[in-house]
Design a protein around this motif. Structure first.
Motif, PDB file in Angstrom:
ATOM      1  N   PHE A 178       0.841  -1.213   0.000  1.00 19.34           N
ATOM      2  CA  PHE A 178       0.000   0.000   0.000  1.00 19.34           C
ATOM      3  C   PHE A 178       0.868   1.252   0.000  1.00 19.34           C
ATOM      4  O   PHE A 178       0.641   2.188  -0.767  1.00 19.34           O
ATOM      5  N   LEU A 179       1.875   1.265   0.881  1.00 18.74           N
ATOM      6  CA  LEU A 179       2.696   2.475   1.007  1.00 18.74           C
ATOM      7  C   LEU A 179       3.443   2.747  -0.286  1.00 18.74           C
ATOM      8  O   LEU A 179       3.555   3.897  -0.718  1.00 18.74           O
ATOM      9  N   ILE A 180       3.961   1.685  -0.904  1.00 18.64           N
ATOM     10  CA  ILE A 180       4.720   1.911  -2.142  1.00 18.64           C
ATOM     11  C   ILE A 180       3.795   2.440  -3.231  1.00 18.64           C
ATOM     12  O   ILE A 180       4.114   3.399  -3.937  1.00 18.64           O
ATOM     13  N   ILE A 181       2.603   1.826  -3.327  1.00 20.63           N
ATOM     14  CA  ILE A 181       1.694   2.273  -4.395  1.00 20.63           C
ATOM     15  C   ILE A 181       1.217   3.691  -4.119  1.00 20.63           C
ATOM     16  O   ILE A 181       1.243   4.551  -5.002  1.00 20.63           O
ATOM     17  N   ALA A 182       0.787   3.937  -2.873  1.00 22.82           N
ATOM     18  CA  ALA A 182       0.198   5.247  -2.584  1.00 22.82           C
ATOM     19  C   ALA A 182       1.255   6.321  -2.498  1.00 22.82           C
ATOM     20  O   ALA A 182       0.984   7.487  -2.770  1.00 22.82           O
ATOM     21  N   GLY A 183       2.495   5.942  -2.082  1.00 22.60           N
ATOM     22  CA  GLY A 183       3.499   6.967  -1.854  1.00 22.60           C
ATOM     23  C   GLY A 183       4.465   7.145  -3.005  1.00 22.60           C
ATOM     24  O   GLY A 183       5.068   8.199  -3.143  1.00 22.60           O
ATOM     25  N   VAL A 184       4.615   6.115  -3.827  1.00 20.73           N
ATOM     26  CA  VAL A 184       5.612   6.223  -4.892  1.00 20.73           C
ATOM     27  C   VAL A 184       4.963   6.085  -6.267  1.00 20.73           C
ATOM     28  O   VAL A 184       5.039   6.991  -7.096  1.00 20.73           O
ATOM     29  N   ILE A 185       4.284   4.958  -6.476  1.00 19.87           N
ATOM     30  CA  ILE A 185       3.821   4.674  -7.846  1.00 19.87           C
ATOM     31  C   ILE A 185       2.774   5.680  -8.295  1.00 19.87           C
ATOM     32  O   ILE A 185       2.891   6.301  -9.352  1.00 19.87           O
ATOM     33  N   ARG A 186       1.751   5.869  -7.447  1.00 24.24           N
ATOM     34  CA  ARG A 186       0.656   6.722  -7.892  1.00 24.24           C
ATOM     35  C   ARG A 186       1.078   8.177  -8.087  1.00 24.24           C
ATOM     36  O   ARG A 186       0.796   8.760  -9.134  1.00 24.24           O
ATOM     37  N   PRO A 187       1.799   8.777  -7.117  1.00 24.92           N
ATOM     38  CA  PRO A 187       2.149  10.183  -7.349  1.00 24.92           C
ATOM     39  C   PRO A 187       3.224  10.395  -8.404  1.00 24.92           C
ATOM     40  O   PRO A 187       3.198  11.403  -9.093  1.00 24.92           O
ATOM     41  N   PHE A 188       4.178   9.452  -8.555  1.00 20.08           N
ATOM     42  CA  PHE A 188       5.317   9.763  -9.412  1.00 20.08           C
ATOM     43  C   PHE A 188       5.367   8.941 -10.706  1.00 20.08           C
ATOM     44  O   PHE A 188       5.901   9.398 -11.698  1.00 20.08           O
ATOM     45  N   PHE A 189       4.845   7.705 -10.631  1.00 21.51           N
ATOM     46  CA  PHE A 189       4.989   6.842 -11.809  1.00 21.51           C
ATOM     47  C   PHE A 189       3.641   6.328 -12.283  1.00 21.51           C
ATOM     48  O   PHE A 189       3.477   5.155 -12.534  1.00 21.51           O
ATOM     49  N   ASN A 190       2.667   7.220 -12.336  1.00 21.24           N
ATOM     50  CA  ASN A 190       1.313   6.753 -12.652  1.00 21.24           C
ATOM     51  C   ASN A 190       1.238   6.172 -14.057  1.00 21.24           C
ATOM     52  O   ASN A 190       0.323   5.424 -14.388  1.00 21.24           O
TER      53      ASN A 190
END
Lengths: 117, 659, 186
Positions: free
Chosen positions: B18-30
């Motif tokens: 969850f943290l990786i998706i919400a904190g990294v993937i979604r904001p920066f690598f959507n």
């Protein structure tokens, strides 16, 4: 002449000054009456200083240290400060009276009512 | 024996996802949102592996494994702990949650493909799985409450996933608020424990640890009367979460969310959390006869009531939603009659076949262009054989046809209810039996309407469908990522019932293994397989299937036309179709009349005239006093001086007087 | 032994004291009641001078000098200057409407103070010396204190009361600036 008599004089002068300060319409007279009150207080302070044994001496009358002597002059020191303040007060007071006079052509305290509700 | 840190991993892996998706993937690598899906799948797979190891560990130990609780907060004499409970119930729930979750995540990669919120979807899914695992692992009441609310939050987020749709946003709010009413009861129960810890502390127990509460209830430290109220409070939370009467109205609306969400959250796992909660506090419930009766009756009534509504729904997901409510009612019923093992067994099997059915409905909807209305489906059997076969297995399992998993679990509940013999158990037995008939009917009605006959146009014909394709809808079989999970779940739904809980010893699997395993620590007798009860329920289920075939299965000229049935039982039909007017009752009567017009307007009045009135009076008093007193401020300096002097003389006089 | 102590019992001192006292009181009444402001100011000077005389009798010669210099020399001149500037020298000293209450109040105040003055058992220095309460050394020191007030006051002002002394200078500075600001032509 004793303490009570001097204090009596001081009290009478103070009462006269108070009466005048509360009743005179002329601002300069009011200031003069306030000076009278200051003077009455000064007389009282000096009289107490002269006649009453200070606590520092009364606490051990048998062996009074020399340093305790200065407390005999406390009233006089007070008087000096009162005179200083009185001088400052009269200077400012007269300045205010002059300022009001310049604006309103009047020195009557009863005419300066801008601060009423 | 499994070390505690490994168990925590089951919780932390989805959290990390969850943290990786919400904190990294979604904001920066959507742009690379597909990574979120694979990450979640990997996380679920590892969690599943560890869960299976944990379950195996419990099986080897033949008992729950105790872990020391960690101190979290010390407030005065009270200390709140966090820790892990690993017993049979936890082990099974872990496997169910992670297994179904894994299937659903795989399915979602195809189902959610191209959605703008793809990464967000997986973030929520990871968060949900994390919360659900946290809930089943929790050892303290506070932990339970925290994760209980977290799964509620995830449910809200996922129902309202397509928040631009007003109906989805409204459904999310409804789910949140309605379950909140039940949660209030749970909170009251927790607060009772919180404020009465001295009672338990006297026996060296911590009132905020679940196991200690259960021990206290079993040992009679918590008296029966108190246990009743505590159990009722906890049950209120379960009623909200498991959508039992009267807090069931949110679950059908929750179908506004994406279908995999419905499968995972609103069929297999989260709604079962209510059942799980009651099971977790089972000794507490057992300490109070009244609480058990309440659970049984609410469960029984819900089972029948939801089934009746399911009879007449046209939306395939709503049929399944009411079916879920009905089946959850079954589980509650089982708990209420003391069939602890049977309830968990049904939860276990239901998670697989209901997850399967929901995913199947999603597949069907995918094929027919996005509609869920069965009136615009039909004839899909030849076009999507995989979906059809798996859906058929799911339906048979749900209907309780021998030898699929639903048969075993449902039958064990009914046998238990019959075997108890008291009035409450007998009553709910009949309720459950009628519901079994209806279940078979509505499931096969859905099956026939969806897969038999001619294709009726799909989303292109449905006036209410969201996405209108250009021209006609061309139905097709779903991609392998959707079919694969269906097949896996169909295998589970078909076989798992008999394998884990056989009626005769199967070599490595002893007789009634599952029930014994789950309820072993409670020392319950498992009733023998009751052949008459099984026969009766099977016959009823078959009758339901036959009736459904008669009405919907035969092409064109139905033996009994649905329209005729509607006419004959017009009042009942109207009652079911309008869902017993529950929504109207809540919306128009409770909310609009009682709360809005009665309560809110009354409070508004008191605010306007009492509170504001008081303020106005104070204001006038102050103003009036000020107006009068302000006359003293006449600008005459010497007047002020006189006032000051009078004050000084007064103080002087008072000093002389009291000297 | 205080210089001149004992002589205060003499008739001469009493006569001087009462003369001065009565003239102060009369001057004070004149300040209040005279309609002519200029004369009132002159009577104020009389009152100040009388007070200076009392200070001398009270063994406060330094204060007496300061009184004459500041009050008579500076403040009176300032007041007279203000009176001349405001041109209301004659007929310019009426009463307001608060005479009766102010009179009552002043009377009450006077009565209260007099009650305190005459009801208190004062611990009089001279009486203690006459009774021999103090040792000879102490008595001598007391006498020296009252005869050499100026260096002692100076020492006190810049040692024990130095903070008040400095603050007083700041007050005076503020008063000067304030007066200048008020009177400045805009």
């Amino acid at each position: 002449m004793n303490l009570e008599n001097v204090l009596l004089v001081g009290a009478i002068v103070f009462a006269i000054g108070l009466y005048g300060a509360l009743t005179k319409r002329n601002a300069i007279t009011v200031l003069m009456c306030i000076e009278l009150m200051f003077t009455a207080v000064n007389i009282t302070a000096v009289a107490l200083s002269r006649y009453v044994i200070p606590a520092a001496i009364a606490v051990n009358p048998g062996a009074v240290p020399e340093t305790a002597m200065q407390s005999l002059l406390t009233g006089q020191i007070f008087t000096i400060f009162i005179i200083t303040i009185a001088a400052a007060e009269i200077a400012l007071g007269l300045a205010i009276v002059m300022a009001i006079f310049r604006n309103k052509e009047s020195v009557f305290v009863t005419d300066a009512t801008e601060m009423k509700r | 024996m499994i070390p505690e840190i490994v168990l925590w991993l089951i919780f932390f892996i989805p959290l990390g996802s969850f943290l990786i998706i919400a904190g990294v993937i979604r904001p920066f690598f959507n742009r690379y949102a597909f990574a979120a899906g694979y990450l979640t799948i990997a996380a679920m797979a590892s969690a599943l592996v560890i869960s299976i190891i944990a379950l195996a560990s419990v099986i080897n130990e033949h008992a729950g494994i105790e872990y020391a609780a960690h101190r979290w907060l010390d407030i005065g004499p009270m200390n709140i702990t966090i820790g892990i409970t690993l017993d049979a119930l936890t082990g099974i729930m872990l496997v169910v949650v992670t297994a179904v979750s894994l299937m659903v995540q795989i399915y979602s990669t195809a189902y959610m493909k191209g959605d703008k919120g793809y990464a967000r979807y997986y973030a929520y899914m990871s968060l949900f799985t994390m919360s659900m695992i946290g809930l089943v692992l929790a050892s303290s009441v506070i932990q339970i409450f925290v994760f209980w609310e977290l799964v509620g939050l995830c449910s809200y987020l996922l129902i309202g996933f397509w928040y631009h749709k007003p109906s989805a946003a409204a459904a999310a709010k409804k789910a949140f608020i309605v379950t909140r009413i039940g949660d209030f009861g749970l909170l009251l129960g927790i607060l009772y424990l919180f404020f009465n810890q001295d009672t338990l502390a006297a026996s060296g127990l911590n009132s905020l640890i679940v196991a200690d509460v259960n021990t206290a209830a079993a040992a009679g430290i918590i008296t029966s009367g108190v246990a009743t109220w505590l159990a009722v409070g906890i049950f209120a939370g379960a009623v909200g979460k498991s959508a039992q009467i009267p807090l069931h109205t949110w679950l059908p609306d929750a179908m506004e969310g994406p279908t995999p969400v419905s499968a995972l959250i609103h069929a297999a796992t989260m709604v079962a959390a209510g059942v799980f909660l009651v099971a977790r506090f089972f000794p507490l419930f057992e300490a109070s006869k009244e609480a058990m009766a309440a659970v049984a009756i609410i469960g029984g009534v819900t089972a029948l009531f939801a089934a009746t509504i399911g009879l007449v729904q046209n939306d395939i997901k709503r049929v399944l939603a009411y079916s879920t409510i009905s089946q959850l009612g079954y589980m509650m019923l089982a708990l209420g009659v003391g069939a602890y093992g049977a309830a968990i067994f049904h939860l276990f099997t239901h998670a697989f076949f209901k997850g399967l059915l929901f995913l199947g409905s999603g597949s069907v909807s995918h094929a027919s262009g996005g509609t869920f209305d069965m009136r615009y489906m039909g004839g899909l059997r030849k076009i999507m054989p995989w979906t059809y076969v798996t859906f058929l297995i799911g339906s048979l399992a749900l209907a309780g046809i021998f030898p699929l998993s639903g048969f075993w679990s449902k039958d064990e509940i009914l046998a238990h209810a019959w075997g108890n013999g008291d009035t409450v158990s007998r009553t709910v037995f009949w309720l459950g039996l009628i519901a079994a008939f209806m279940t078979a009917f509505y499931m096969f009605r859905a099956l026939f309407m969806t897969f038999e006959g001619e294709f009726r146009g799909g989303a292109a014909k449905d006036p209410n469908a969201e996405a209108h394709d250009e021209g006609e809808t061309h139905p097709h079989e779903s991609p392998w990522a959707m079919v694969g999970p269906l097949v896996v779940l169909a295998l589970a739904a078909g076989a798992i019932g008999f394998i884990v809980n056989p009626t005769t010893s199967l070599g490595i699997v002893p007789i009634h293994w599952f029930t014994e395993f789950v309820s072993g620590h409670l020392h319950h007798e498992t009733p023998e397989f009751n052949i008459p009860v099984a026969l009766i329920s099977s016959v009823l289920a078959l009758a339901g299937i036959v009736l459904a075939y008669g009405m919907y299965g035969v092409k064109r000229s139905a033996i009994v036309s649905p329209a005729d049935m509607g006419r004959w039982f017009r009042p009942l039909y109207q009652l079911f179709l309008n869902k017993y007017w529950f929504d109207e009752f809540y919306e128009k009567l409770l909310v609009k009349r009682v709360f809005y017009r009665g309560l809110a307007q009354g409070l508004d009045w008191s605010d306007k005239y009492l509170v504001d009135g008081l303020v106005r009076v104070i204001d006038r008093v102050g103003k009036g006093t000020g107006r009068v007193v302000s006359h003293l401020q006449n600008g005459q300096l010497q007047g002020y001086g006189l006032g000051i002097s009078v004050g000084i003389v007064l103080i002087f006089g008072i000093y002389l007087a009291i000297r | 032994m205080i210089l001149g102590a004992g002589t205060e019992d003499s008739m001469v001192i009493d006569v001087v004291f009462w003369t001065i006292s009565v003239s102060i009181i009369v001057a004070a009444l004149a300040v209040v009641h005279l309609k002519d402001l200029f004369r009132a100011a002159l009577f104020l000077v009389v009152a100040f001078l009388g007070a200076a005389g009392l200070f001398v009798l009270l063994r406060a010669e330094f204060i007496a000098v300061v009184q004459v210099l500041i009050y008579v020399g500076a403040i009176s001149v300032l007041i007279i200057f203000a009176i001349m500037t405001t041109r209301e020298v004659e007929q310019g000293n009426p009463f307001n409407r608060l005479r009766a209450p102010a009179m009552t109040l002043a009377g009450l105040f006077l009565a209260g103070v007099l009650f305190v003055v005459f009801a208190t058992e004062w611990n009089i220095l001279d009486v203690a010396i006459a009774n021999g309460t103090f040792s000879a050394d102490t008595t001598q020191m007391i006498g020296e204190t009252f005869t050499t007030t100026v260096p002692r006051i100076a020492a006190l002002l810049i040692r024990d009361y130095v903070l008040a002394f400095e603050v007083a200078s700041v007050v005076l500075l503020a008063a000067i600036i304030g007066a200048l600001t008020l009177m400045r032509d805009r």
